[in-house]
Enzyme design. Structure first.
Site, mmCIF file in Angstrom:
data_model
loop_
_atom_site.group_PDB
_atom_site.id
_atom_site.type_symbol
_atom_site.label_atom_id
_atom_site.label_comp_id
_atom_site.label_asym_id
_atom_site.label_seq_id
_atom_site.Cartn_x
_atom_site.Cartn_y
_atom_site.Cartn_z
ATOM 1 N N GLU A 2 9.354 1.304 0.957
ATOM 2 C CA GLU A 2 7.872 0.444 2.101
ATOM 3 C C GLU A 2 9.454 0.144 3.271
ATOM 4 O O GLU A 2 10.605 0.079 3.187
ATOM 5 C CB GLU A 2 7.566 -0.323 1.975
ATOM 6 C CG GLU A 2 6.048 -0.062 0.893
ATOM 7 C CD GLU A 2 5.439 -1.412 0.381
ATOM 8 O OE1 GLU A 2 4.464 -1.293 0.085
ATOM 9 O OE2 GLU A 2 5.442 -2.672 0.248
ATOM 10 N N HIS A 11 -0.581 -4.991 10.879
ATOM 11 C CA HIS A 11 0.055 -3.990 9.675
ATOM 12 C C HIS A 11 -0.273 -2.914 10.404
ATOM 13 O O HIS A 11 -1.244 -2.446 11.464
ATOM 14 C CB HIS A 11 -1.280 -3.924 8.563
ATOM 15 C CG HIS A 11 -0.012 -3.129 7.362
ATOM 16 N ND1 HIS A 11 -0.142 -2.114 7.996
ATOM 17 C CD2 HIS A 11 0.287 -2.979 6.251
ATOM 18 C CE1 HIS A 11 0.456 -0.918 6.307
ATOM 19 N NE2 HIS A 11 0.546 -2.510 6.197
ATOM 20 N N ARG A 22 7.683 -3.493 9.955
ATOM 21 C CA ARG A 22 6.391 -3.775 10.505
ATOM 22 C C ARG A 22 6.386 -3.622 12.304
ATOM 23 O O ARG A 22 5.603 -3.317 12.276
ATOM 24 C CB ARG A 22 6.057 -4.407 9.701
ATOM 25 C CG ARG A 22 5.017 -4.045 8.173
ATOM 26 C CD ARG A 22 4.304 -4.281 7.655
ATOM 27 N NE ARG A 22 3.630 -4.117 6.225
ATOM 28 C CZ ARG A 22 3.348 -4.689 5.903
ATOM 29 N NH1 ARG A 22 3.174 -6.329 5.661
ATOM 30 N NH2 ARG A 22 3.843 -3.986 3.819
ATOM 31 N N HIS A 31 -2.762 -8.780 10.120
ATOM 32 C CA HIS A 31 -2.177 -8.706 8.684
ATOM 33 C C HIS A 31 -1.910 -9.558 7.281
ATOM 34 O O HIS A 31 -2.379 -10.026 6.422
ATOM 35 C CB HIS A 31 -1.535 -7.549 8.068
ATOM 36 C CG HIS A 31 -1.175 -7.048 6.426
ATOM 37 N ND1 HIS A 31 -2.027 -6.926 5.853
ATOM 38 C CD2 HIS A 31 0.216 -7.042 6.202
ATOM 39 C CE1 HIS A 31 -1.294 -6.497 4.691
ATOM 40 N NE2 HIS A 31 -0.266 -6.625 4.797
ATOM 41 N N ARG A 85 7.664 -10.721 8.014
ATOM 42 C CA ARG A 85 8.082 -10.732 6.604
ATOM 43 C C ARG A 85 8.309 -9.276 6.546
ATOM 44 O O ARG A 85 7.988 -7.936 6.555
ATOM 45 C CB ARG A 85 6.760 -11.145 5.828
ATOM 46 C CG ARG A 85 6.563 -10.533 4.454
ATOM 47 C CD ARG A 85 5.281 -11.460 3.702
ATOM 48 N NE ARG A 85 4.063 -10.487 4.242
ATOM 49 C CZ ARG A 85 3.925 -9.073 4.128
ATOM 50 N NH1 ARG A 85 4.535 -8.800 2.814
ATOM 51 N NH2 ARG A 85 2.743 -8.363 4.502
HETATM 52 C C1 SIN Z 1 1.260 -2.493 2.411
HETATM 53 O O1 SIN Z 1 0.456 -1.721 1.015
HETATM 54 O O2 SIN Z 1 1.099 -1.702 3.360
HETATM 55 C C2 SIN Z 1 1.141 -4.062 2.509
HETATM 56 C C3 SIN Z 1 1.655 -4.457 1.473
HETATM 57 C C4 SIN Z 1 2.700 -5.703 2.066
HETATM 58 O O3 SIN Z 1 1.710 -6.581 3.698
HETATM 59 O O4 SIN Z 1 3.664 -6.258 1.759
#
Ligand code: SIN
Length: 499
Positions: A114, A229, A275, A336, A371
Site C-alpha cells: 500500500e 482516503h 495518502r 476515512h 497515518r
Molecule cells: C485501504 O484498504 O485502503 C484502507 C486501509 C487503511 O486505511 O489502512
C-alpha cells in the site's frame, strides 16, 4: 437507577475494545458496552489489512522509517518503535484466535503493498481483512466467561469520583439508564467520520469517545489531522464505498477525465505516495479540470487476480454495472480516519486517572500528521495489549458515586437539520483544502449550533441527538485545531499559510 460493578469497563466493540477485553479478562471481570451490534464498527469495514515487517526482505526498521515519513515529522518515535516491533506478535495473536490470512504458494503469508510502504508487508484476508479480524475476535469474546457484552447501550457520561474515572452511565432500550462502575474504563469507540458528508466510516462513527473524554478533562490532540482516503467510489448509491489502496498496490493507476496518468505531475512515488499526497493531488486535478471525480484504472491487471484479491469490490461494483477488468472506476477522496484523539501514553493511559483509550479514538503518537496505510488495526492491538498489562495495578476498591442526572436531548427533527448542516459545513470548510476565513466561519457556526442544542434540549433520550452533539464537539475540536496550526503539515492544508 440500575447499577452494575465490574473490574474493567470497555466502551466500544471494534478491534481495540475487544482486544483489550480479551487480555484484561485474564485479570478480572470485563463488561463491554456497544451502542449497536458487536460487529458494527470501523474494524469490520477495513479492507486493506495489517502492516507487519514479516517478509524476507523486510525489517521493523524499514516499517518504522515508512511510518515516520508518512507522519511528516509529528510522530512520537517511541510509540512508532513499540508499534512496529510488536507487529509480528499481533499477527500471531490474531492467527491463534482463528483469523485467516491469505497465503502464498509455499504457505507463507501473502503480503500486499500500500501507499507509503517501501516493502510488501500488508497481511490481509482478500479485501475484507477487518471483517475477518472482527469475526475471529468477537467469537473469542463470546466464548469468554469473564466478558459480558451489552449491545445497543449508548454511553451518555463517564462517571467521576475524586478526579478518577470510575465507570460510565449507559442507556439501554427498555431498561433505561444503568450505572456501570469499574476499576478502569477503556474508551475504544472508533472514529469521527460522520462529521463529514462523505466518509468511508460506518453509521456508528460519531466521535462519541472523544466527546465523553473531553467532558471529563482528558487531553485531546491532533484532531485537525483528518485523513481522506484517496479512492472511494463516486456513485449516487454507493457513496463512500472504499476502493482499497491495495488495488493501487497491485498496479492500478489513477487517470483524469482526459485519460492521463496525472500523478506524474505531483509526486515521484506516483499512486503509492502517502495518502495525504495522493488525496490532495486528486482534489487538485478535479479542481483543475473542473470535474467531479477521477478514475482508478485496474483494467490492465489480470481478471483472475482482480476477482481473487478483491472479491468484495468486484461483486459490489458489478452489481452497479461496473466490470473492473474492463471499466475505469470513478473515485473521489472521502474522510476515512482520524489521526488525532484522546492523548495517551505508551500504555494507553490518558491524563485522567482510571481512564484509558485505544484505537482510532486515541492519539498515541503513532500517526503524527498522517497515518501510514494499514497501521490502524495494528495500533489497536498493540496499545490495547499494553493497557491490559498495566490495568491490573488500578485500585481494587471502586468508590461510591453519585447518580448522574437524566440526559436531555435536542428533539430529533431539530437534530437531523443540525447534523446535515454540520456535515456540509465541515466538508466545505474543513476538508482537504482549508482557508482561515472558512475555518473561522465553521468555528462560529459550530459554537452557535452547540448553544442552540443546549438551550433547546429537553428531558428524554435520543441516541441520534446525543450523537449529533458529539459530532458538534468533534467538529469544534477539528476546526479549532486547524485554526491553531501555523504550518501546513501532513493532512492539514490551509491555503492562506502558503501565501
Ligand atoms: C485501504 O484498504 O485502503 C484502507 C486501509 C487503511 O486505511 O489502512
Amino acid at each position: 437507577m440500575k447499577k452494575e460493578q465490574t473490574d474493567f469497563l470497555v466502551i466500544g466493540s471494534g478491534l481495540a475494545g475487544l482486544a483489550f477485553a480479551l487480555e484484561a479478562s485474564k485479570h478480572g471481570k470485563v463488561v463491554v458496552l456497544t451502542k449497536a451490534g458487536v460487529q458494527d464498527s470501523n474494524t469490520s469495514w477495513a479492507q486493506g489489512g495489517i502492516a507487519a515487517a514479516v517478509g524476507e526482505s523486510d525489517d521493523w526498521r524499514l516499517h518504522e522509517e515508512d511510518t515516520l515519513i508518512a507522519g511528516a515529522g509529528l510522530c512520537d518515535p517511541d510509540a512508532v518503535r513499540m508499534l512496529v516491533q510488536n507487529a509480528p506478535q499481533a499477527i500471531e495473536w490474531l492467527a491463534k484466535l482463528g483469523a485467516r490470512f491469505d497465503l502464498g504458494a509455499s504457505n507463507e503469508l501473502d503480503l500486499g503493498r500500500e501507499g507509503g510502504h517501501s516493502r510488501n508487508r500488508i497481511v490481509h484476508h482478500a479485501d475484507k481483512t477487518g471483517w475477518e479480524v472482527e469475526r475471529a475476535v468477537s467469537a473469542a469474546v463470546r466464548a469468554n466467561p469473564n466478558i459480558v457484552v451489552y449491545q445497543f447501550c449508548f454511553v451518555t457520561d463517564l462517571l467521576m469520583s475524586g478526579g478518577r474515572c470510575v465507570g460510565a452511565t449507559g442507556t439501554i432500550p427498555d431498561v433505561g439508564q444503568v450505572m456501570f462502575t469499574a476499576r478502569a474504563t477503556m474508551v475504544a469507540t472508533g472514529g469521527v467520520g460522520k462529521v463529514y458528508d462523505s466518509t468511508t466510516n460506518p453509521r456508528v462513527a460519531t466521535g462519541d469517545g472523544v466527546a465523553l473524554a473531553q467532558k471529563v478533562g482528558a487531553n485531546i490532540a491532533n484532531m485537525e489531522f483528518q485523513q481522506f482516503h484517496p479512492t472511494t467510489l463516486h456513485h449516487p448509491q454507493l457513496s463512500g464505498f472504499l476502493i482499497t489502496e491495495a488495488m493501487r498496490g497491485a498496479g492500478a493507476t489513477l487517470r483524469n477525465h482526459n485519460g492521463r496518468r496525472f500523478m506524474f505531475d505531483y509526486d515521484s512515488r506516483l499512486e503509492l505516495a502517502p495518502r495525504d499526497v495522493v488525496a490532495r493531488s486528486i482534489a487538485r486535478e478535479m479542481q483543475k479540470l473542473e470535474t467531479w471525480c477521477v478514475y482508478l484504472d485496474p483494467t490492465h491487471l489480470p481478471s483472475e487476480l482482480l476477482q481473487e484479491e478483491f472479491p468484495t469490490i468486484w461483486k459490489r461494483l458489478s452489481e452497479i454495472g461496473l466490470l473492473i477488468d474492463r471499466d475505469w472506476i470513478p473515485v473521489v477522496p472521502a474522510q476515512h480516519y482520524s489521526c488525532g484523539g484522546v492523548v495517551t501514553d505508551l500504555n494507553g493511559r490518558t491524563n485522567v486517572p482510571g481512564l484509558y483509550a485505544s484505537g482510532e479514538v486515541s492519539c498515541t503518537g503513532v500517526h503524527g500528521a498522517n497515518r501510514l496505510a494499514s497501521n490502524s488495526l495494528l495500533e489497536a492491538i498493540v496499545f490495547s495489549f499494553k493497557a491490559a498489562e498495566v490495568v491490573q495495578a488500578e485500585p481494587t476498591e471502586v468508590p461510591e458515586v453519585q447518580e448522574p442526572k437524566s440526559p436531555t436531548c435536542l428533539p430529533e427533527n431539530e437534530a437531523i437539520l443540525l447534523r446535515h448542516a454540520l456535515q456540509k459545513l465541515m466538508s466545505a470548510q474543513a476538508g482537504i483544502f482549508r482557508t482561515t476565513a472558512g475555518l473561522q466561519e465553521a468555528s462560529d457556526k459550530i459554537a452557535s449550533a452547540l448553544t442552540q442544542y443546549d438551550t433547546q434540549a429537553t428531558a428524554g433520550f435520543s441516541a441520534y441527538s446525543a450523537e449529533t452533539r458529539n459530532l458538534l464537539i468533534n467538529a469544534q475540536l477539528i476546526v479549532n485545531g486547524a485554526l491553531a496550526r501555523t504550518e501546513n503539515v501532513g493532512l492539514h492544508y490551509n491555503a492562506d499559510l502558503d501565501k
